[in-house]
Scaffold this motif. Structure first.
Motif, PDB file in Angstrom:
ATOM      1  N   THR A 173      -3.855  45.822 -39.301  1.00 40.73           N
ATOM      2  CA  THR A 173      -4.397  44.675 -40.036  1.00 40.73           C
ATOM      3  C   THR A 173      -3.595  43.406 -39.782  1.00 40.73           C
ATOM      4  N   ALA A 174      -2.584  43.494 -38.918  1.00 41.93           N
ATOM      5  CA  ALA A 174      -1.742  42.329 -38.628  1.00 41.93           C
ATOM      6  C   ALA A 174      -1.347  42.350 -37.153  1.00 41.93           C
ATOM      7  N   LEU A 175      -0.839  41.242 -36.682  1.00 40.22           N
ATOM      8  CA  LEU A 175      -0.439  41.109 -35.282  1.00 40.22           C
ATOM      9  C   LEU A 175       0.939  41.718 -35.064  1.00 40.22           C
ATOM     10  N   ASN A 176       1.044  42.629 -34.082  1.00 44.50           N
ATOM     11  CA  ASN A 176       2.367  43.137 -33.722  1.00 44.50           C
ATOM     12  C   ASN A 176       2.955  42.298 -32.594  1.00 44.50           C
ATOM     13  N   ASP A 177       4.110  42.689 -32.087  1.00 43.50           N
ATOM     14  CA  ASP A 177       4.804  41.875 -31.082  1.00 43.50           C
ATOM     15  C   ASP A 177       3.983  41.732 -29.803  1.00 43.50           C
ATOM     16  N   THR A 178       3.308  42.817 -29.399  1.00 40.69           N
ATOM     17  CA  THR A 178       2.501  42.743 -28.171  1.00 40.69           C
ATOM     18  C   THR A 178       1.336  41.780 -28.352  1.00 40.69           C
ATOM     19  N   ALA A 179       0.675  41.865 -29.493  1.00 39.72           N
ATOM     20  CA  ALA A 179      -0.437  40.956 -29.769  1.00 39.72           C
ATOM     21  C   ALA A 179       0.036  39.509 -29.786  1.00 39.72           C
ATOM     22  N   ARG A 181       2.548  38.264 -28.178  1.00 39.48           N
ATOM     23  CA  ARG A 181       2.854  37.827 -26.810  1.00 39.48           C
ATOM     24  C   ARG A 181       1.581  37.450 -26.069  1.00 39.48           C
ATOM     25  N   ILE A 182       0.543  38.263 -26.207  1.00 37.57           N
ATOM     26  CA  ILE A 182      -0.717  37.980 -25.510  1.00 37.57           C
ATOM     27  C   ILE A 182      -1.285  36.635 -25.964  1.00 37.57           C
ATOM     28  N   ILE A 183      -1.240  36.379 -27.275  1.00 39.78           N
ATOM     29  CA  ILE A 183      -1.766  35.114 -27.791  1.00 39.78           C
ATOM     30  C   ILE A 183      -0.905  33.941 -27.327  1.00 39.78           C
ATOM     31  N   ALA A 184       0.411  34.105 -27.382  1.00 41.28           N
ATOM     32  CA  ALA A 184       1.311  33.020 -26.981  1.00 41.28           C
ATOM     33  C   ALA A 184       1.145  32.666 -25.509  1.00 41.28           C
ATOM     34  N   ASP A 185       0.774  33.642 -24.674  1.00 39.92           N
ATOM     35  CA  ASP A 185       0.618  33.404 -23.235  1.00 39.92           C
ATOM     36  C   ASP A 185      -0.794  32.962 -22.861  1.00 39.92           C
ATOM     37  N   ALA A 186      -1.699  32.930 -23.839  1.00 32.68           N
ATOM     38  CA  ALA A 186      -3.115  32.720 -23.527  1.00 32.68           C
ATOM     39  C   ALA A 186      -3.434  31.255 -23.257  1.00 32.68           C
ATOM     40  N   ASP A 187      -4.265  31.036 -22.236  1.00 37.69           N
ATOM     41  CA  ASP A 187      -4.883  29.735 -21.998  1.00 37.69           C
ATOM     42  C   ASP A 187      -6.400  29.839 -22.129  1.00 37.69           C
ATOM     43  N   THR A 188      -6.876  31.032 -22.487  1.00 38.44           N
ATOM     44  CA  THR A 188      -8.309  31.314 -22.588  1.00 38.44           C
ATOM     45  C   THR A 188      -8.540  32.402 -23.625  1.00 38.44           C
ATOM     46  N   PHE A 189      -9.624  32.301 -24.381  1.00 35.35           N
ATOM     47  CA  PHE A 189     -10.079  33.433 -25.185  1.00 35.35           C
ATOM     48  C   PHE A 189     -11.576  33.262 -25.431  1.00 35.35           C
ATOM     49  N   PHE A 190     -12.185  34.292 -26.018  1.00 30.16           N
ATOM     50  CA  PHE A 190     -13.599  34.252 -26.371  1.00 30.16           C
ATOM     51  C   PHE A 190     -13.727  34.448 -27.876  1.00 30.16           C
ATOM     52  N   PHE A 215      -2.089  27.282 -26.573  1.00 29.23           N
ATOM     53  CA  PHE A 215      -2.850  26.363 -27.422  1.00 29.23           C
ATOM     54  C   PHE A 215      -3.317  27.005 -28.724  1.00 29.23           C
ATOM     55  N   VAL A 216      -3.246  28.335 -28.821  1.00 28.45           N
ATOM     56  CA  VAL A 216      -3.511  29.027 -30.085  1.00 28.45           C
ATOM     57  C   VAL A 216      -2.169  29.296 -30.760  1.00 28.45           C
ATOM     58  N   ARG A 217      -2.005  28.756 -31.959  1.00 29.91           N
ATOM     59  CA  ARG A 217      -0.729  28.897 -32.675  1.00 29.91           C
ATOM     60  C   ARG A 217      -0.785  30.069 -33.644  1.00 29.91           C
ATOM     61  N   ILE A 218       0.280  30.853 -33.665  1.00 31.54           N
ATOM     62  CA  ILE A 218       0.435  31.921 -34.648  1.00 31.54           C
ATOM     63  C   ILE A 218       1.248  31.357 -35.804  1.00 31.54           C
ATOM     64  N   ASP A 219       0.668  31.344 -36.987  1.00 33.94           N
ATOM     65  CA  ASP A 219       1.305  30.718 -38.136  1.00 33.94           C
ATOM     66  C   ASP A 219       2.162  31.711 -38.906  1.00 33.94           C
ATOM     67  N   ALA A 220       2.981  31.179 -39.799  1.00 35.23           N
ATOM     68  CA  ALA A 220       3.913  32.013 -40.550  1.00 35.23           C
ATOM     69  C   ALA A 220       3.192  33.030 -41.422  1.00 35.23           C
ATOM     70  N   ASP A 221       1.964  32.705 -41.860  1.00 38.68           N
ATOM     71  CA  ASP A 221       1.221  33.640 -42.703  1.00 38.68           C
ATOM     72  C   ASP A 221       0.423  34.662 -41.908  1.00 38.68           C
ATOM     73  N   GLY A 222       0.601  34.680 -40.578  1.00 37.71           N
ATOM     74  CA  GLY A 222      -0.103  35.640 -39.734  1.00 37.71           C
ATOM     75  C   GLY A 222      -1.456  35.165 -39.262  1.00 37.71           C
ATOM     76  N   GLY A 223      -1.885  33.982 -39.718  1.00 35.06           N
ATOM     77  CA  GLY A 223      -3.142  33.426 -39.247  1.00 35.06           C
ATOM     78  C   GLY A 223      -2.978  32.722 -37.914  1.00 35.06           C
ATOM     79  N   LEU A 224      -4.102  32.390 -37.305  1.00 34.14           N
ATOM     80  CA  LEU A 224      -4.113  31.676 -36.030  1.00 34.14           C
ATOM     81  C   LEU A 224      -4.750  30.311 -36.247  1.00 34.14           C
ATOM     82  N   THR A 225      -4.174  29.268 -35.652  1.00 34.35           N
ATOM     83  CA  THR A 225      -4.749  27.928 -35.722  1.00 34.35           C
ATOM     84  C   THR A 225      -5.156  27.503 -34.319  1.00 34.35           C
ATOM     85  N   VAL A 226      -6.402  27.034 -34.202  1.00 40.06           N
ATOM     86  CA  VAL A 226      -6.982  26.700 -32.903  1.00 40.06           C
ATOM     87  C   VAL A 226      -7.448  25.246 -32.913  1.00 40.06           C
TER      88      VAL A 226
END
Length: 683
Positions: A173-179, A181-190, A215-226
């Motif tokens: 139900t939450a982002l782990n370290d691998t998730a 990393r994938i988001i932090a390295d992303a320049d594309t998503f769907f 360009f997708v930020r992982i916030d302190a509350d575990g949400g993503l800001t786009v």
């Protein structure tokens, strides 16, 4: 949720319409929607899909959760047997949560993207499933998308697409370290979204999003800001969010074929300091994950960056690091900040440009095109304070001050060398341009060094045209004594070329020399006759900057042909102020009326008195006539340098200052005594 999801008279549902209203394009998008939203596949789209090795899909599971996913196959696994159908030759993948929403009769959304040509086309419709190996999509809507924000990548298959991954998926139900990393390295998503439209049924969409890495930020509350960048104004995805705040996101690890899928709640943000600070962002949206799946080696494809792979549109956007730096810098907007001279450029016989960057290495406070930069320069045991227009674009990484050697301040600037330091406040001023004004072209009138704000405005308009694909028409009229004194010819020529026909440059020389032949378009001065010879009939916004006599002459000439005061924007040039028609001298927003008779002014700090009379000028001018030397810089209400504490009484402003004035303070460069009686100032 919003009511009345579908307006019968419109091809757009209410969520899409609401966002179109925020940018004022409802009337514009009405006929566009009826034209481009087709219920069948164009021939070129039917030919496009068979070229692809993958397609992104959006579906909704039985619990109402949207999911985005990918189906891959050798080119040809997608084909269109007729204009109403897209056939998909792809087997089931029971490890994929999107599979639960891909049964016979389920609504579905697809987007095909060619990462090399940057072509993409979308459709949504209904699944007609034949068996576990293939299904058709009966077209509901089909339309093309622009190529912006798509990064170039080459693909290769590492296994037979029919073979599914053997590695188990992880669910949380939450982002782990691998998730992360994938988001932090992303320049594309769907992103998948949907809206239930009553009798019209459920419409599912899936869309591509791209930007700079991270360009997708992982916030302190575990949400993503786009950040939401400028697009086609359809607002399919964000419109869906307004009526149904749920989203499914898909991130791909291009090197391993792993995918990260998540579904959750969404919040759309239409106004915040972060939007203003993020270059290219027009709004934000946040996703709060409720279910997260990591599926290693899920795809048989691998991708690698092509040469010059980032989309030019992506490179025009900002980053979250820059946002944080700008917000931190803005907190110190009222404090003097040290700036270092990065480079000095000789622009002409009389003009030099000084490029300034923060000495602390942090971000600049962004300026608006046309604004001033209040500065102070050390001179022996004191400081010289001035304000100079920034001649660079708001998107630049430095402040550029382009200065003609004329007076003590400009002489000091001309002596600066790379590595020298000065101090500056935050940029200020209301002489700015709206690059996205759709109803009126802009006419920039610059005499001499008055070209500096116009250059920033022109850069900004062209830059925004590159970013948004809307180009506000601009006529630039610029004058100089001779070609040798004229600056920025090469830069302006490049902007004209980039403007793709939207920018016209009219060069005027007042004293042309024989060697100037062929390097100017008119001799003499910028005047009404010249404007009439070049401007077509129409409604324009005029921007004036130059010596006082030039600005007054152009203002009076424009008013004489019934150009409204609200269409004439003028830069305060040195201590001068444009004399406008009486009805604009004191804006309605001014809360205090000016004294109509003589008023006593006491300068308490200096223990001096003076008598002010209507028409005798500002309080700064009164103080100077009394032999005082208050500190000032812009004399235009922009910088706050002339700020003084009000001990007694009140002031009235001749025009609305752009510098924020606190209660109990006055900007004496642009104010006069109020009707309230005697005025005491701590000067």
């Amino acid at each position: 949720m919003l009511d009345n999801l579908k307006t019968p008279a419109s091809p757009w549902h209410e969520g899409e319409l609401q966002l179109q209203r925020t940018v004022g394009v409802v009337a514009q998008m009405e006929p566009i929607g009826r034209t481009v939203l087709r219920s069948f596949l164009l021939d070129q789209h039917r030919e496009f899909f068979p070229l692809l090795p993958f397609v992104a899909i959006g579906s909704v599971d039985p619990d109402g959760a949207p999911w985005a996913t990918i189906r891959a196959g050798r080119p040809g696994f997608l084909h269109s047997p007729d204009p109403l159908t897209l056939a998909v030759e792809a087997g089931r993948d029971h490890a994929d949560p999107a599979e639960r929403g891909m049964e016979d009769g389920d609504p579905i959304g697809l987007v095909g993207v060619d990462l090399i040509t940057r072509r993409r086309n979308r459709l949504n419709g209904t699944i007609r499933r034949h068996d576990d190996r293939r299904f058709d999509v009966v077209v509901g809507q089909s339309f093309g998308n622009c190529p912006r924000y798509i990064q170039n990548r080459h693909f290769e298959f590492v296994r037979d697409p029919a073979i599914t991954a053997s590695a188990p998926a992880s669910v949380s139900t939450a982002l782990n370290d691998t998730a992360r990393r994938i988001i932090a390295d992303a320049d594309t998503f769907f992103v998948a979204s949907y809206a239930d439209q009553g009798a019209l049924g459920r419409q599912v969409d899936v869309s591509h999003r791209g930007g700079r890495t991270g360009f997708v930020r992982i916030d302190a509350d575990g949400g993503l800001t786009v950040p939401d960048f400028n697009g086609n104004l359809f607002f399919n995805t964000l419109g869906n969010f307004l009526v149904n705040p749920r989203a499914g996101l898909l991130f791909v690890d291009h090197e391993t074929g792993g995918v990260l899928q998540l579904t959750g709640r969404v919040e759309v943000i239409l106004d915040s300091p972060e939007i203003a600070a993020f270059e290219g962002a027009e709004r934000l949206w946040r996703v709060f994950p409720e279910k997260v799946l990591l599926r290693p080696d899920a795809l048989p494809l691998r991708w690698r960056f092509a040469q010059d792979s980032f989309s030019p549109s992506s490179l025009l956007t900002g980053s979250w690091t820059e946002v944080e730096q700008q917000i931190q810098a803005a907190l110190k907007a009222k404090s003097w900040r040290r700036l270092r001279v990065d480079q000095v450029v000789v622009e002409s016989e009389t003009i030099r440009s000084i490029h300034l960057v923060p000495s602390d290495g942090n971000a600049l406070i962004p300026h608006k095109a046309g604004q001033h930069l209040p500065i102070r320069i050390a001179d022996d045991d004191s400081f010289v304070r001035r304000s100079y227009t920034i001649s660079s674009a708001p998107s630049g990484k430095s402040y550029r001050l382009s200065v003609k050697r004329d007076g003590k301040g400009s002489q000091l600037l001309h002596r600066l060398r790379p590595g020298d330091e000065i101090e500056a406040l935050a940029p200020g001023g209301t002489f700015v341009i709206d690059a996205m004004e759709c109803s009126r072209p802009a006419v920039l009138l610059a005499a001499g060094i008055g070209i500096t704000p116009m250059l920033s405005m022109l850069q900004h308009v062209v830059q925004e045209g590159d970013r948004t694909r809307y180009r506000r028409p601009v006529w630039l009229f610029r004058s100089a004594r001779s070609a040798s004194e004229r600056a920025f010819d090469t830069e302006i020529a490049e902007l004209v070329q980039r403007g793709d026909g939207s920018v016209r440059d009219i060069r005027v020389l007042s004293v042309p020399e024989a060697k100037d032949e062929g390097h100017y378009d008119a001799a003499g001065r910028i005047n009404m006759e010249l404007l009439k010879a070049h401007l077509p009939f129409g409604d324009f916004d005029f921007y004036l900057c130059g010596p006082p006599a030039f600005m007054q002459s152009m203002h009076d000439g424009l008013r004489a042909v019934n150009v409204g005061e609200e269409r004439i924007h003028a830069e305060a040039f040195g201590p001068s102020a444009l004399k406008r028609d009486q009805d604009t001298v004191r804006p309605e927003k001014a809360a205090v009326s000016a004294a109509t008779g003589p008023a006593k002014v006491v300068f308490t700090h200096s223990a001096k008195e003076a008598k002010w009379t209507p028409g005798s000028g500002t309080l700064l001018e009164l103080a100077e006539r009394r032999g005082l030397s208050p500190s000032y810089s812009c004399r235009a209400g922009n910088c706050g340098e002339c700020k003084a504490r009000i001990v007694k009484g009140d002031v009235s402003y001749l025009f609305e200052p752009s510098y924020p004035v606190e209660k109990g303070e006055a900007l004496i460069c642009c104010s006069v005594p109020a009707e309230s009686g005697d005025l005491h100032l701590d000067v």
